[in-house]
Design an enzyme around this catalytic site. Structure first.
Site, mmCIF file in Angstrom:
data_model
loop_
_atom_site.group_PDB
_atom_site.id
_atom_site.type_symbol
_atom_site.label_atom_id
_atom_site.label_comp_id
_atom_site.label_asym_id
_atom_site.label_seq_id
_atom_site.Cartn_x
_atom_site.Cartn_y
_atom_site.Cartn_z
ATOM 1 N N THR A 285 43.043 40.436 26.625
ATOM 2 C CA THR A 285 43.191 40.980 27.973
ATOM 3 C C THR A 285 44.140 42.168 27.888
ATOM 4 O OG1 THR A 285 42.841 38.817 28.973
ATOM 5 C CG2 THR A 285 43.880 40.501 30.342
ATOM 6 N N LYS B 115 38.392 40.770 34.273
ATOM 7 C CA LYS B 115 39.415 39.806 33.883
ATOM 8 C C LYS B 115 40.609 39.864 34.826
ATOM 9 C CE LYS B 115 41.452 36.648 31.432
ATOM 10 N NZ LYS B 115 41.792 36.741 30.008
ATOM 11 N N LYS C 15 52.071 39.648 31.384
ATOM 12 C CA LYS C 15 51.460 40.918 30.984
ATOM 13 C C LYS C 15 50.198 41.186 31.795
ATOM 14 C CE LYS C 15 48.651 40.602 27.767
ATOM 15 N NZ LYS C 15 47.202 40.319 27.570
#
Length: 298
Positions: free
Chosen positions: A102, A177, A245
């Site tokens: 990701t 995502k 993150k």
């Protein structure tokens, strides 16, 4: 089936919590697999199962026509792909590079453009489903990039799970995502608040989860992570530090698009607090620790 991908082995960089299971699925399907990860000890199971070792991404790249990466942060992705000894510099002509990390949509676009200029193909293909999904090959894979490259990669991606969706040009997989991570963050907050409410109301938490899990509130997190919370199991299926993150990426992208998403804003704030409190290496279900500290006494 052929055990090679157009004349080369399959490379896999990043044999961590999820990566090691995915390497196992490739090996079981008969593909020759070359692996690299920063700590060779983490690749022990893969090597015992028949994977070959490479001492660096630079050593892996020339040996493979299909390369998967599953590393931690965008900076890691950039180094592995775009560094002077990275995949784009050393992979053989015609190779297909698939990033399962990701990362940021903008970086995915840069990589795809640079790959095309070197006669390579690159897909951004982040996954969801956690450690359980990786183990059971039930992941959902969200793919962005060239449609022809996706068609080549799709049969191999299906080894990782049944839901493989092509979302459009480079960066689209990463945007999909982000949608996933926004939903998870808001679901996790709701789940923790429901547990707090159940505690304050004197309900049996197990019974509450059984009821809600069979109705409209059912979710993957409720089924897989709520039981871990009740068992005091905060081991990572997906690290808090990596979720921080992801949420920061989603928040930055949302701001670029002029969006005000209060659930995302709160989720990103809470997970930053959780990491700062010493839980960066716990699983995302450790969000409960912030709520648990504020439980009312009965």
């Amino acid at each position: 089936m052929s055990t090679t991908f157009e004349g080369g082995a399959v490379g896999f960089i990043g044999v961590g919590v999820m990566g090691r299971s995915l390497v196992g699925h490739l090996l079981k399907a008969g593909y020759p697999v070359v692996v690299y990860t920063r700590s060779k000890a983490k690749a022990g199971a893969a090597l015992a199962a028949g994977a070959q070792w490479a001492d660096s991404p630079a050593a892996l790249a020339p040996r493979c026509k299909l390369i998967f990466t599953m590393v931690g942060f965008p900076a890691d992705v950039e180094e592995v792909f775009l560094g002077p000894k990275g995949l784009l510099a050393l992979a053989p002509a015609g190779a297909l590079l698939v990033d399962l990390t990701t990362s940021t949509p903008s970086l995915a676009k840069r990589i795809a453009t640079a790959a095309h200029a070197r006669g390579l193909s690159a897909l951004d293909a982040p996954v969801t489903g956690g450690d359980v999904g990786a183990q059971k090959a039930t992941l959902s894979v969200m793919v962005g990039g060239d449609a022809a490259a996706f068609s080549l990669a799709e049969p191999v991606l299906k080894l990782f799970g049944p839901t493989i969706v092509y979302h459009g040009p480079a960066g689209s997989g990463q945007h999909a995502k982000m949608c996933n991570q926004i939903m998870i963050a808001c679901t996790m907050m709701g789940m923790c608040e429901a547990l707090v409410y159940a505690h304050a109301a004197g309900l049996d938490a197990q019974a509450m989860l059984k009821s809600t899990g069979g109705g409209g509130a059912a979710s993957w997190s409720l089924q897989n992570l709520a039981p871990r919370i009740l068992a005091g199991n905060f081991a990572p299926g997906f690290y808090v530090k990596h979720f921080c993150k992801d949420l920061a990426i989603a928040l930055a992208a949302a701001k670029e698009m002029g969006l005000d998403l209060p659930g995302l804003i709160l989720g990103e704030k809470l997970y930053r607090e959780l990491a700062a409190a010493g839980h960066a290496d716990d699983g995302t279900q450790a969000l409960w620790k912030l709520y648990e500290a504020k439980l009312p006494k009965r």
